[in-house]
Design an enzyme around this catalytic site. Sequence first.
Site, mmCIF file in Angstrom:
data_model
loop_
_atom_site.group_PDB
_atom_site.id
_atom_site.type_symbol
_atom_site.label_atom_id
_atom_site.label_comp_id
_atom_site.label_asym_id
_atom_site.label_seq_id
_atom_site.Cartn_x
_atom_site.Cartn_y
_atom_site.Cartn_z
ATOM 1 N N GLY A 267 -52.825 8.230 -43.735
ATOM 2 C CA GLY A 267 -53.589 7.052 -43.338
ATOM 3 C C GLY A 267 -55.013 7.250 -43.807
ATOM 4 O O GLY A 267 -55.433 8.383 -44.027
ATOM 5 N N HIS A 268 -55.774 6.145 -43.926
ATOM 6 C CA HIS A 268 -57.154 6.262 -44.397
ATOM 7 C C HIS A 268 -58.035 6.828 -43.270
ATOM 8 O O HIS A 268 -57.578 7.006 -42.148
ATOM 9 C CB HIS A 268 -57.661 4.901 -44.885
ATOM 10 N N GLY B 64 -60.242 7.207 -40.205
ATOM 11 C CA GLY B 64 -60.356 6.378 -39.004
ATOM 12 C C GLY B 64 -59.074 5.654 -38.658
ATOM 13 O O GLY B 64 -59.082 4.740 -37.837
ATOM 14 N N SER B 65 -57.949 6.055 -39.244
ATOM 15 C CA SER B 65 -56.690 5.378 -38.926
ATOM 16 C C SER B 65 -56.036 5.970 -37.674
ATOM 17 O O SER B 65 -55.017 5.482 -37.215
ATOM 18 C CB SER B 65 -55.738 5.453 -40.107
ATOM 19 N N LYS C 14 -55.244 9.404 -37.277
ATOM 20 C CA LYS C 14 -54.387 10.568 -37.533
ATOM 21 C C LYS C 14 -54.740 11.760 -36.655
ATOM 22 O O LYS C 14 -53.876 12.351 -36.015
ATOM 23 C CB LYS C 14 -54.511 11.013 -39.002
ATOM 24 N N SER C 15 -56.043 12.080 -36.658
ATOM 25 C CA SER C 15 -56.455 13.275 -35.909
ATOM 26 C C SER C 15 -56.328 13.062 -34.409
ATOM 27 O O SER C 15 -56.002 13.991 -33.670
ATOM 28 C CB SER C 15 -57.891 13.646 -36.247
ATOM 29 N N GLU D 126 -55.336 18.140 -41.289
ATOM 30 C CA GLU D 126 -56.150 18.137 -42.515
ATOM 31 C C GLU D 126 -56.610 19.538 -42.896
ATOM 32 O O GLU D 126 -57.750 19.739 -43.319
ATOM 33 C CB GLU D 126 -57.346 17.193 -42.352
#
Lengths: 282, 266
Positions: free
Chosen positions: A40-41, A43-44, A46-47, A169
Amino acid sequence: MANIIEVTDLSYHYPQMEQRPALQHVNFTVQAGEWLAIIGHNGSGKSTLAKSLDGLLTPDPQNKGEIKVAGLTLTDETVWQIRAKIGMVFQNPDNQFVGATVEDDVAFGLENRGVPRPEMQERVHAALKRVRMTEFADREPARLSGGQKQRVAIAGIIAQRPDIIILDESTSMLDPKGRAEVLATVRQLNQEDHLTVISITHDIDEAAQANRIVVLDDGQVKETGTPAEIFAYGERLIEMGLDVPYAERLKTALRQVGADVPKQYLTEEGMADWLWTSHSKM
Amino acid sequence: MQRMNKLIFGRYIPGDSFIHRLDPRGKLLLSFYFIGIIFLAHNWQSYLLLFLFTMFAVLMSRVNLGFFIRGVRPLIWLILFTVILQIFFTRGGHLYWHWGPLVVSQYGLVNGGYIFMRFVLIIFMSTLLTLTTPPLQLSDAIESILKPFKVFHLPVYEIALMISIALRFVPTLMDETEKIMNAQRARGVDFGSGSLSQKMRAIIPLLIPLFVNSFNRAEDLATAMEARGYQGGEGRTKYRVLTWKGQDTLAVAAFAVITGLLIWLR
């Protein structure tokens, strides 16, 4: 295969950002032993998702969302039990290095769990051997490269013997060589020890190695599928703010010069095969 | 990195000598003890004894003597200032020279010499401690020395963890400082020239990013620690343990003999 992680209707709001939720009604499952990539980009969410899985963030109470890890529902009581099953490697290799030397860092998680010292020594040495860092055992972090530090972080996880490893990441701050080293180590753990891997990544080539991909967009699951299915979207991935793998970019470039390229997704090898077969026909 | 190389105090020189292998707890306590017994000495014989003892310890460590001399260098003005005050303001014994309140007397010269010796011996001994003990072992030593204070609810484990994390981040933060300095220089910040207030102002673009980054680091580190099961000092086992060996008892015995001799020489 059995589901090792089940996420149902998970939502999350950061307290500072009232208007926009970081996660909205996320549903997905992870099978034991698979490699799942979440892409995902920026700010989507993910984290946020990764931290929620480990109980580092508590989901919104009003939304009745639920996370189940290996049959345990994540609550305040089970959080430490669940953390013992999950090993996380974060993005910045420097900021997650707790110990003063490599061995100390690998032992940190074991110390926390009260593992007796003789067993701890055995497990630390075995873990360092696994990531090929034995000769660096007494080095300080300042004298290691980024890739080496991430391998130490993985060793710290191996020593704890979790069922799941989450890479948040973890390769984004590494050079291509360090990235390849880290991914090779993780692939080995996934294939030989059948560890479940969840890799959260920007790197599309890393995602291409996964068994399955979940695409997150603005806190929602947009797509789920095998890499072949996801990457076949081509242009649509770019609209979602994502990159496409090298083979897809090559296809687009060929299409622009008028070549008749196949629609379905091809790996780099598949692309090479197609190139030489189509060339030899001419 | 250049800055770090100049700084001798607190630096560790890897080696494998008798002194290097001593237990850090013993070394730390004996260094403090040595500073205490230096004040027992007040004649040339006892200073000679302490000097020989210190030189013996320095030679045993097999660390180049140059490192010790460089350890004294940053303090040389303080030492000379104290010695000169001592010489000019002490009366007694044979008078060599006088001008107004300033005198140079026999006692003054002797006392000045003693003060000088005292400074040098203390610096040599503490440099010997830091040169031969890795910072990590020092923090272990501090932890185990503080342990009795647990009775008074001193959070000994937490203090030790803070020291060891602080030590582990010193080189990382040094690197970062260097990087921010260069980045700011590239944008036209001039460090280290101009008036005092200009110099202070130039520090701000260095300090603020450094602080903000440290906060971010702390948050990342805390998250990583929690993810690895850290729940506080209770119920933890230790990977590194310190062991007291025969040679450590020998070192204590040597100090006991020196103390005895000093008392006898008084």
